[in-house]
Design a protein around this motif. Sequence first.
Motif, PDB file in Angstrom:
ATOM      1  N   ALA A 171      27.228  44.067  65.066  1.00 35.26           N
ATOM      2  CA  ALA A 171      27.591  44.972  66.163  1.00 35.26           C
ATOM      3  C   ALA A 171      29.077  44.903  66.485  1.00 35.26           C
ATOM      4  O   ALA A 171      29.642  45.868  67.025  1.00 35.26           O
ATOM      5  N   ASP A 172      29.722  43.769  66.189  1.00 38.33           N
ATOM      6  CA  ASP A 172      31.172  43.664  66.381  1.00 38.33           C
ATOM      7  C   ASP A 172      31.953  44.226  65.201  1.00 38.33           C
ATOM      8  O   ASP A 172      33.121  44.584  65.345  1.00 38.33           O
ATOM      9  N   LYS A 173      31.314  44.295  64.031  1.00 31.87           N
ATOM     10  CA  LYS A 173      32.018  44.730  62.817  1.00 31.87           C
ATOM     11  C   LYS A 173      31.911  46.235  62.565  1.00 31.87           C
ATOM     12  O   LYS A 173      32.864  46.863  62.092  1.00 31.87           O
ATOM     13  N   PHE A 174      30.753  46.821  62.878  1.00 29.49           N
ATOM     14  CA  PHE A 174      30.510  48.225  62.560  1.00 29.49           C
ATOM     15  C   PHE A 174      30.355  49.060  63.831  1.00 29.49           C
ATOM     16  O   PHE A 174      30.132  48.521  64.920  1.00 29.49           O
ATOM     17  N   ASP A 175      30.459  50.364  63.665  1.00 32.50           N
ATOM     18  CA  ASP A 175      30.258  51.273  64.785  1.00 32.50           C
ATOM     19  C   ASP A 175      28.851  51.090  65.352  1.00 32.50           C
ATOM     20  O   ASP A 175      27.859  51.154  64.619  1.00 32.50           O
ATOM     21  N   ARG A 176      28.776  50.863  66.659  1.00 27.25           N
ATOM     22  CA  ARG A 176      27.481  50.543  67.277  1.00 27.25           C
ATOM     23  C   ARG A 176      26.511  51.725  67.232  1.00 27.25           C
ATOM     24  O   ARG A 176      25.291  51.550  67.105  1.00 27.25           O
ATOM     25  N   THR A 177      27.027  52.934  67.325  1.00 30.67           N
ATOM     26  CA  THR A 177      26.160  54.107  67.261  1.00 30.67           C
ATOM     27  C   THR A 177      25.494  54.219  65.896  1.00 30.67           C
ATOM     28  O   THR A 177      24.300  54.530  65.794  1.00 30.67           O
ATOM     29  N   ARG A 178      26.247  53.964  64.832  1.00 26.35           N
ATOM     30  CA  ARG A 178      25.673  54.026  63.478  1.00 26.35           C
ATOM     31  C   ARG A 178      24.565  52.996  63.317  1.00 26.35           C
ATOM     32  O   ARG A 178      23.530  53.270  62.689  1.00 26.35           O
TER      33      ARG A 178
ATOM     34  N   GLN B 170      22.341  41.707  83.824  1.00 32.04           N
ATOM     35  CA  GLN B 170      22.679  42.448  82.609  1.00 32.04           C
ATOM     36  C   GLN B 170      24.085  43.010  82.689  1.00 32.04           C
ATOM     37  O   GLN B 170      24.889  42.873  81.752  1.00 32.04           O
ATOM     38  N   ALA B 171      24.403  43.663  83.808  1.00 30.82           N
ATOM     39  CA  ALA B 171      25.738  44.246  83.973  1.00 30.82           C
ATOM     40  C   ALA B 171      26.808  43.160  84.009  1.00 30.82           C
ATOM     41  O   ALA B 171      27.910  43.341  83.466  1.00 30.82           O
ATOM     42  N   MET B 172      26.497  42.040  84.633  1.00 32.67           N
ATOM     43  CA  MET B 172      27.452  40.948  84.755  1.00 32.67           C
ATOM     44  C   MET B 172      27.836  40.409  83.377  1.00 32.67           C
ATOM     45  O   MET B 172      29.016  40.164  83.075  1.00 32.67           O
ATOM     46  N   ALA B 173      26.839  40.202  82.514  1.00 33.46           N
ATOM     47  CA  ALA B 173      27.114  39.687  81.172  1.00 33.46           C
ATOM     48  C   ALA B 173      27.960  40.671  80.371  1.00 33.46           C
ATOM     49  O   ALA B 173      28.874  40.274  79.634  1.00 33.46           O
ATOM     50  N   GLN B 174      27.667  41.957  80.490  1.00 38.28           N
ATOM     51  CA  GLN B 174      28.437  42.969  79.754  1.00 38.28           C
ATOM     52  C   GLN B 174      29.885  43.030  80.228  1.00 38.28           C
ATOM     53  O   GLN B 174      30.818  43.114  79.434  1.00 38.28           O
ATOM     54  N   LYS B 175      30.100  42.966  81.546  1.00 41.53           N
ATOM     55  CA  LYS B 175      31.453  43.019  82.100  1.00 41.53           C
ATOM     56  C   LYS B 175      32.281  41.809  81.673  1.00 41.53           C
ATOM     57  O   LYS B 175      33.470  41.926  81.377  1.00 41.53           O
TER      58      LYS B 175
ATOM     59  N   ALA C 142      23.613  46.098  69.482  1.00 41.85           N
ATOM     60  CA  ALA C 142      24.419  47.314  69.333  1.00 41.85           C
ATOM     61  C   ALA C 142      24.400  48.126  70.617  1.00 41.85           C
ATOM     62  O   ALA C 142      25.440  48.618  71.084  1.00 41.85           O
ATOM     63  N   LYS C 143      23.227  48.242  71.233  1.00 44.15           N
ATOM     64  CA  LYS C 143      23.122  48.990  72.492  1.00 44.15           C
ATOM     65  C   LYS C 143      23.882  48.300  73.618  1.00 44.15           C
ATOM     66  O   LYS C 143      24.654  48.919  74.355  1.00 44.15           O
ATOM     67  N   ASN C 144      23.684  46.988  73.753  1.00 40.74           N
ATOM     68  CA  ASN C 144      24.326  46.248  74.841  1.00 40.74           C
ATOM     69  C   ASN C 144      25.841  46.229  74.720  1.00 40.74           C
ATOM     70  O   ASN C 144      26.554  46.289  75.731  1.00 40.74           O
ATOM     71  N   SER C 145      26.348  46.147  73.494  1.00 41.12           N
ATOM     72  CA  SER C 145      27.804  46.143  73.320  1.00 41.12           C
ATOM     73  C   SER C 145      28.372  47.553  73.331  1.00 41.12           C
ATOM     74  O   SER C 145      29.574  47.730  73.582  1.00 41.12           O
TER      75      SER C 145
END
Length: 439
Positions: free
Chosen positions: A78-85, A361-366, A130-133
């Motif tokens: 998820a860090d290397k490739f486009d997350r949408t793909r 969830q939001a806290m971890a993402q931020k 991929a969704k979370n990032s």
Amino acid sequence: MSAKIAVSLIGQRRYWPMLVAQSLGAFNDNFFRYALVTIVAFQGVTLFGLNSEMLVPIAASAFTLPIFLFSAIAGRIADKFDRTRIMRFAKFAEIWLMLIAASGFILREPLLLIITLFFMGVQSAFFAPAKNSALPTLLQPHELVAGNAMISGLLNISVLVGIGFGTVLITRESGPVIVGSVLVFVAIIGWISMRQLPPAPSSNPDMKVPINFVWEIVRVLRRAFEHPAVLRPLLGTAWFWMLAASIVTLIPNFARGVLGTDETAVLLFSALFTIGAAVGAILCGALSGKGDALPFSVVGAIGLVVFNVDVALITWNNPPVPAGAELVPGMDFVRDPANRRLLIDLVLAAVSAGLFVVPLQAMAQKRSPAELRGRLLAAGGLLNAFTATLGQFTLAAIAFLALPLQSAFLYIAGISLIVAIVAFVRMLKLRGQSPSPSG
């Protein structure tokens, strides 16, 4: 207010395809799993001679084990490739898995269904990081609580619908064909929806992806422990998934063995839990605004203590329901005034769970640095899978130790009490540091 932010997000292409695809995936997961649980718990389908108390958690763990094994590698991808793909590919794979699942139901082959559950777990392991990032990439920081609340709320509604249809349709004369057809159709719609999402570019395209997924698990968890500001909300979220998994495995046998109710009551109790969790998530998103939402987690954890203890107290003296006894239909159970307190407890416990998890969830993402976001959030997936597996074996442990089923609710309340104390102390410390804490 976050309610206005949520409404504005619904019509935006950078958000709604992910919302729809995630919700449809949650529907399929639970539609599949509850159809399988129903034929195991109520229709006598077995595998290798195992009874339902053992087979249900084994089947559930077939889904969570690959999430634990592959989330670390998935986070690096998820860090290397486009997350949408990545999400598009995962939803495309879901179509083929649902075709196999349809064959398993039609042929009435539990081993094939459990193997399919394992690969569904693999698919989820790659979709979730991929969704979370992608969310912090596609949304603004002040939109994350509302965005997560909408996804969590609709996800719980999708879980409810999946549980309901999975429990009811599989018992019909043509149930296996209907269930298989719905699984495939929903997977196709989810893939089409995900194709509408704009790109979510990678943060580290030059990074190498190792083959040794076991070592990657160690490395990802170690990296998470190096970022305690991210690890804390990840651990809180992991407790939520342990709670949810415990409830999922407990409800069918609790309804039949303690309350003496049939499979329609399983649907009812699952509906109460999922609707309540959705209400809690949406309330959190609507009331939190742009500020600190951690107090909602504290309130939610306290509610999980109070209402689960009360469920145990209400039912503790119920005598075990003998095998072959006539079971009470779910609606008759609801109409009995003596059961209203129990039903209210179940609803309010679920609302508390929804309030508890969304801010974390939001806290971890931020808090996750952009270049490490996929891997750090994948550590959350690892923790979720590990704790969910522990939760799924709550029922097996209770059976092994010959404890009453009600003791599971006391176990949930006890852990929730610890979580509530830790969250409250942490909130006080953060309030003392700054009016809008980030650490």
